[in-house]
Design an enzyme around this catalytic site. Structure first.
Site, PDB file in Angstrom:
ATOM      1  N   ARG A   1      11.789  65.381 -15.710  1.00 34.70           N
ATOM      2  CA  ARG A   1      10.824  65.083 -14.957  1.00 34.70           C
ATOM      3  C   ARG A   1       9.728  63.837 -15.960  1.00 34.70           C
ATOM      4  NH1 ARG A   1       8.455  70.806 -14.196  1.00 34.70           N
ATOM      5  NH2 ARG A   1      10.430  71.962 -12.807  1.00 34.70           N
TER       6      ARG A   1
ATOM      7  N   ASP B   1      15.705  66.305  -6.277  1.00 33.82           N
ATOM      8  CA  ASP B   1      15.163  67.583  -5.919  1.00 33.82           C
ATOM      9  C   ASP B   1      16.820  68.302  -6.139  1.00 33.82           C
ATOM     10  OD1 ASP B   1      14.465  70.365  -5.140  1.00 33.82           O
ATOM     11  OD2 ASP B   1      12.812  69.166  -5.916  1.00 33.82           O
TER      12      ASP B   1
ATOM     13  N   ARG C   1       4.429  62.840 -11.836  1.00 33.01           N
ATOM     14  CA  ARG C   1       3.818  63.328 -11.073  1.00 33.01           C
ATOM     15  C   ARG C   1       2.657  63.000 -12.972  1.00 33.01           C
ATOM     16  NH1 ARG C   1       3.962  69.661 -10.478  1.00 33.01           N
ATOM     17  NH2 ARG C   1       5.525  69.181 -12.183  1.00 33.01           N
TER      18      ARG C   1
ATOM     19  N   ARG D   1       2.941  58.784  -3.837  1.00 38.20           N
ATOM     20  CA  ARG D   1       2.524  59.845  -3.953  1.00 38.20           C
ATOM     21  C   ARG D   1       1.643  60.223  -2.680  1.00 38.20           C
ATOM     22  NH1 ARG D   1       1.900  65.628  -6.775  1.00 38.20           N
ATOM     23  NH2 ARG D   1      -0.629  65.158  -6.100  1.00 38.20           N
TER      24      ARG D   1
ATOM     25  N   TYR E   1      16.095  80.311  -5.134  1.00 39.64           N
ATOM     26  CA  TYR E   1      15.638  80.236  -3.853  1.00 39.64           C
ATOM     27  C   TYR E   1      15.242  80.212  -2.948  1.00 39.64           C
ATOM     28  CZ  TYR E   1      13.551  77.311  -8.000  1.00 39.64           C
ATOM     29  OH  TYR E   1      12.526  77.082  -8.909  1.00 39.64           O
TER      30      TYR E   1
END
Length: 344
Positions: free
Chosen positions: A24, A73, A28, A37, A150
């Protein structure tokens, strides 16, 4: 390749120091990412090759890591297979119409990956051009079990009890879905390699929720198919978080490297995995919140424990969004200052 440390470490060749990158790493915690973003939605960032390229390159330019990993993703695969996937900021993924019964499989297909996921391959080609052989590019996909979690649960979970119940109560349907995901993933990753990915990582984020026997039946037998299809084309890294009990079985898949989290010692991981596979990990991401001198000391201890050969320095899971950039850089710089088993 100007910096081929990662490729050397994956093939077991001698290196002057371990290569370093962070899961990652494009995301973020970087202010440059947060600016993008604010302007673009998550899947807009994934599906616009120019944006995916810019985000992929950010940690290479800002932090100085030894490899780029494609900004994308794992849930683009269920999306391509016909399920709606939403990503709700601060809450995570949401699939409004999950798979619950055999009849729901009619809504799921094995897609033409070039028709549904061409934006990923276009991004890879653009990233490779912009990287200009500075560092290798890692492509990736989620492991079939993790994607099933998921696709059945419909959202994130700490236990994925509904997904497990689905596998235990409807095993025929579950294995049919797992095979469909596997076939799609193989085609997807092969196309990533054709587009220019130098290395592939398979993420089994929820492998550790399964017992050793269930991990083999529900997860590893499908990961094995993926590794077999790809290992002669590019090096493959398998990261099954929490599934340290099966490192020996994972080492026999033909994967060149195994990622490990911080809940196992380097010594135990090596004894289980053997000496013919590279280990990757395993710094606790939360430790990057420590003062920089503590980070340096802890990283040096990790490097000493793993040794310099057949090792890739990384985190034991993805970097957290609240990590200061200079702390992430301290992690990378400490590894870069390590040579011949000692800090410089």
């Amino acid at each position: 390749m100007k910096n081929d440390l990662l490729l050397k470490a994956l093939s077991g060749k001698p290196v002057e120091r371990p290569p370093v990158w962070m899961m990652r790493q494009a995301g973020r915690y970087l202010p440059q990412y947060m600016k993008l973003r604010e302007k673009y939605g998550f899947f807009e960032r994934c599906q616009t090759p120019e944006l995916a390229c810019e985000i992929t390159l950010q940690p290479v330019d800002i932090i100085g890591v030894d490899a780029a990993i494609l900004f994308s993703d794992i849930l683009v695969v269920p999306q391509a297979m016909g399920l709606e996937v939403q990503l709700i900021e601060s809450k995570g993924p949401f699939l409004p119409n999950p798979v619950k019964t055999a009849s729901d499989l009619h809504r799921v297909c094995i897609p033409d990956v070039h028709e549904k996921l061409q934006y990923v391959f276009d991004a890879i080609q653009l990233i490779k051009k912009e990287l200009n052989s500075r560092v290798p590019l890692i492509g990736f996909a989620g492991a079939p079990w993790t994607l099933l979690c998921y696709m059945v649960q419909g959202k994130g979970s700490k236990t994925f009890d509904e997904a497990k119940a689905f596998c235990y109560t409807q095993p025929r349907v579950a294995h049919q879905l797992l095979q469909m995901i596997t076939d799609t993933t193989i085609a997807y990753l092969e196309a990533q390699v054709e587009a220019g990915a130098d290395v592939i990582q398979v993420f089994d984020s929820w492998g550790g929720l399964l017992s050793p026997a269930d991990f083999e039946t529900i997860s590893l037998q499908y990961i094995r198919q993926i590794v077999t299809a790809l290992k002669d084309k590019v090096p493959v890294i398998v990261f099954a978080k929490g599934a340290w009990h099966s490192l020996d079985a994972m080492a026999e898949t033909g994967a060149q490297a195994l990622g490990i989290d911080w809940c196992i010692t380097p010594q135990m991981a090596r004894s289980l995995a053997g000496d013919k596979v590279t280990l990757q990990g395993n710094f606790d991401p939360a430790k990057l919140l420590s003062p920089i001198p503590v980070i340096k000391k802890e990283v040096e201890a990790m490097l000493a424990a793993f040794g310099g050969e057949r090792y890739i320095a990384n985190l034991g899971h993805g970097i957290l969004p609240n990590i200061p950039v200079d702390h992430a850089r301290a992690f990378v710089d400490t590894v870069k200052g390590w040579s011949n088993g000692r800090a410089q």
